[in-house]
Design a protein around this motif. Structure first.
Motif, PDB file in Angstrom:
ATOM      1  N   UNK A  73     145.342 -23.498  36.264  1.00 48.42           N
ATOM      2  CA  UNK A  73     144.216 -22.579  36.120  1.00 48.42           C
ATOM      3  C   UNK A  73     144.355 -21.417  37.098  1.00 48.42           C
ATOM      4  N   UNK A  74     144.771 -21.716  38.322  1.00 42.52           N
ATOM      5  CA  UNK A  74     144.983 -20.650  39.306  1.00 42.52           C
ATOM      6  C   UNK A  74     146.102 -19.709  38.865  1.00 42.52           C
ATOM      7  N   UNK A  75     147.191 -20.260  38.324  1.00 44.42           N
ATOM      8  CA  UNK A  75     148.303 -19.424  37.854  1.00 44.42           C
ATOM      9  C   UNK A  75     147.848 -18.521  36.717  1.00 44.42           C
ATOM     10  N   UNK A  76     147.092 -19.085  35.781  1.00 50.43           N
ATOM     11  CA  UNK A  76     146.604 -18.275  34.665  1.00 50.43           C
ATOM     12  C   UNK A  76     145.644 -17.193  35.159  1.00 50.43           C
ATOM     13  N   UNK A  77     144.900 -17.481  36.221  1.00 54.31           N
ATOM     14  CA  UNK A  77     144.053 -16.461  36.820  1.00 54.31           C
ATOM     15  C   UNK A  77     144.858 -15.299  37.364  1.00 54.31           C
ATOM     16  N   UNK A  78     146.017 -15.597  37.937  1.00 53.51           N
ATOM     17  CA  UNK A  78     146.908 -14.537  38.416  1.00 53.51           C
ATOM     18  C   UNK A  78     147.409 -13.688  37.253  1.00 53.51           C
ATOM     19  N   UNK A  79     147.751 -14.333  36.148  1.00 54.07           N
ATOM     20  CA  UNK A  79     148.169 -13.576  34.966  1.00 54.07           C
ATOM     21  C   UNK A  79     147.039 -12.661  34.489  1.00 54.07           C
ATOM     22  N   UNK A  80     145.834 -13.182  34.474  1.00 56.88           N
ATOM     23  CA  UNK A  80     144.702 -12.371  34.024  1.00 56.88           C
ATOM     24  C   UNK A  80     144.487 -11.167  34.936  1.00 56.88           C
TER      25      UNK A  80
ATOM     26  N   UNK B 159     157.463 -17.452  37.324  1.00 51.80           N
ATOM     27  CA  UNK B 159     156.255 -17.208  36.542  1.00 51.80           C
ATOM     28  C   UNK B 159     155.831 -18.338  35.640  1.00 51.80           C
ATOM     29  N   UNK B 160     156.428 -19.529  35.795  1.00 53.09           N
ATOM     30  CA  UNK B 160     156.095 -20.640  34.927  1.00 53.09           C
ATOM     31  C   UNK B 160     154.669 -21.136  35.093  1.00 53.09           C
ATOM     32  N   UNK B 161     154.134 -21.665  33.993  1.00 55.44           N
ATOM     33  CA  UNK B 161     152.808 -22.288  34.005  1.00 55.44           C
ATOM     34  C   UNK B 161     153.050 -23.755  34.354  1.00 55.44           C
TER      35      UNK B 161
ATOM     36  N   UNK C 242     140.978 -15.787  28.503  1.00 57.05           N
ATOM     37  CA  UNK C 242     142.420 -15.932  28.313  1.00 57.05           C
ATOM     38  C   UNK C 242     142.688 -16.728  27.038  1.00 57.05           C
ATOM     39  N   UNK C 243     143.489 -16.165  26.153  1.00 58.80           N
ATOM     40  CA  UNK C 243     143.841 -16.828  24.896  1.00 58.80           C
ATOM     41  C   UNK C 243     145.172 -17.540  25.076  1.00 58.80           C
ATOM     42  N   UNK C 244     145.231 -18.803  24.674  1.00 60.31           N
ATOM     43  CA  UNK C 244     146.421 -19.619  24.860  1.00 60.31           C
ATOM     44  C   UNK C 244     147.108 -19.869  23.520  1.00 60.31           C
ATOM     45  N   UNK C 245     148.414 -19.653  23.503  1.00 58.41           N
ATOM     46  CA  UNK C 245     149.234 -19.819  22.302  1.00 58.41           C
ATOM     47  C   UNK C 245     150.339 -20.820  22.606  1.00 58.41           C
ATOM     48  N   UNK C 246     150.547 -21.779  21.709  1.00 63.55           N
ATOM     49  CA  UNK C 246     151.713 -22.652  21.805  1.00 63.55           C
ATOM     50  C   UNK C 246     152.910 -21.908  21.223  1.00 63.55           C
ATOM     51  N   UNK C 247     153.958 -21.797  22.041  1.00 62.44           N
ATOM     52  CA  UNK C 247     155.153 -21.038  21.657  1.00 62.44           C
ATOM     53  C   UNK C 247     156.358 -21.982  21.686  1.00 62.44           C
ATOM     54  N   UNK C 248     157.023 -22.121  20.551  1.00 54.55           N
ATOM     55  CA  UNK C 248     158.096 -23.097  20.409  1.00 54.55           C
ATOM     56  C   UNK C 248     159.455 -22.417  20.257  1.00 54.55           C
ATOM     57  N   UNK C 249     160.506 -23.177  20.588  1.00 51.54           N
ATOM     58  CA  UNK C 249     161.894 -22.695  20.487  1.00 51.54           C
ATOM     59  C   UNK C 249     162.664 -23.670  19.589  1.00 51.54           C
ATOM     60  N   UNK C 250     162.438 -23.628  18.280  1.00 49.65           N
ATOM     61  CA  UNK C 250     163.003 -24.654  17.388  1.00 49.65           C
ATOM     62  C   UNK C 250     164.519 -24.685  17.341  1.00 49.65           C
TER      63      UNK C 250
END
Length: 309
Positions: free
Chosen positions: A270-277, A260-262, A1-9
């Motif tokens: 980690x469990x939530x991200x596993x569900x996404x995967x 669907x929040x992390x 799983x690749x993680x990206x920081x996503x901002x709302x400036x």
């Protein structure tokens, strides 16, 4: 799983705020630093005011060295396709080939009226988006020394030298996203390297991804785009820290989890991200709303990322 920081400036961030977070994200090992492309806050005063997405990414292109940089997503209503292709190609060259272009039709009417930007009806916005995707990718992939032309309903191009070329070959990755059931999957199948589902419930993702797979098969595309998702981030070492971070961004823990929040402690996340995967996502955009909370970015990198496959 690749993680990206996503901002709302647009919610309130200076370039220096964004630089600090981007450089920390790079140091901490994240896959990418992305930002929205909006000109108006959605609640709150938005001080000190909006920053332009591609001006920001140009600055970060020379102040970072490894991390991927991009928009989620640039609105097709904001820029003409030819100048957009030039800007993104230039930032790609400045970054040494680390840029990705998320492109969408635009949806937030108030920012258009607030800054004098035309806001066509929905159908026309989709038509313009499709033509922009065709033009931008066409300009980038036209062989050097040849010219590019396009005769569309909304845009016409005649004898363009199709320069400059981006650093990445044949072009920077294109991201298309959304929840539409027909035109969005069709556009993703035709143009996208990645299809993104923004802020959707995890159980809804497989059907959304399947529509893109079906649209890809319909046009003879053997391998569909990669799949990703965007979700709000709220992680703490314990429940009290999770609640504190939720309060800091004006959100409720249960509400974020239900959408669907992390959200939660590192092991819960980690469990939530596993569900996404398992739903099919290979990349997650972590919507990071409090850009002053650098410990939040570091916590995910140190306590969550090492547990991911």
């Amino acid at each position: 799983m690749r993680l990206v920081i996503f901002t709302e400036p647009q919610q309130g961030a200076s370039y220096e705020d964004l630089r600090r977070v981007a450089q920390l994200a790079e140091e901490a090992g994240y896959d990418g630093f992305f930002r929205s492309d909006h000109y108006l806050a959605m609640g709150g005063d938005g001080l000190p005011g909006p920053t332009d997405a591609w001006v920001t990414l140009a600055g970060l292109a020379v102040q970072t060295s490894r991390i991927r940089l991009g928009t989620l997503v640039t609105s097709a209503t904001f820029r003409l396709p030819g100048p957009l292709a030039i800007s993104v190609a230039q930032v790609d060259a400045m970054s040494g080939g680390r840029v990705e272009l998320g492109l969408g039709g635009g949806w937030f009417q108030a920012e258009h009226t607030g800054y004098g930007i035309p806001f066509p009806p929905l159908g026309e916005r989709f038509d313009r988006l499709e033509e922009q995707l065709e033009i931008v990718t066409g300009l980038w992939t036209t062989p050097q020394g040849e010219t590019y032309g396009f005769d569309g309903k909304h845009y016409q191009i005649l004898g363009s030298p199709a320069l400059p070329k981006p650093a990445q070959s044949p072009r920077p990755p294109i991201i298309v996203g959304g929840a539409g059931k027909k035109r969005t999957p069709a556009l993703a199948a035709r143009y996208a390297d990645e299809f993104n589902t923004p802020f959707a419930k995890i159980d809804d993702l497989p059907a959304m991804y399947d529509r893109v797979r079906e649209a890809s098969r319909a046009i003879g595309r053997d391998t569909p785009p990669a799949f990703s998702a965007a979700a709000v981030l709220c992680v703490g070492r314990d429940d009290a820290e999770v609640a504190r971070r939720a309060a800091a961004i004006g959100r409720e823990v249960d509400e974020m989890r239900g959408n669907g929040g992390i959200v939660g402690t590192p092991d819960q996340v980690v469990d939530i991200l596993g569900r996404y995967a398992r739903a099919g996502a290979s990349r997650i955009y972590l919507q990071t709303l409090d850009l002053s909370d650098l410990d939040h970015v570091e916590l995910v990198a140190s306590a969550v990322a090492p547990q991911l496959g």
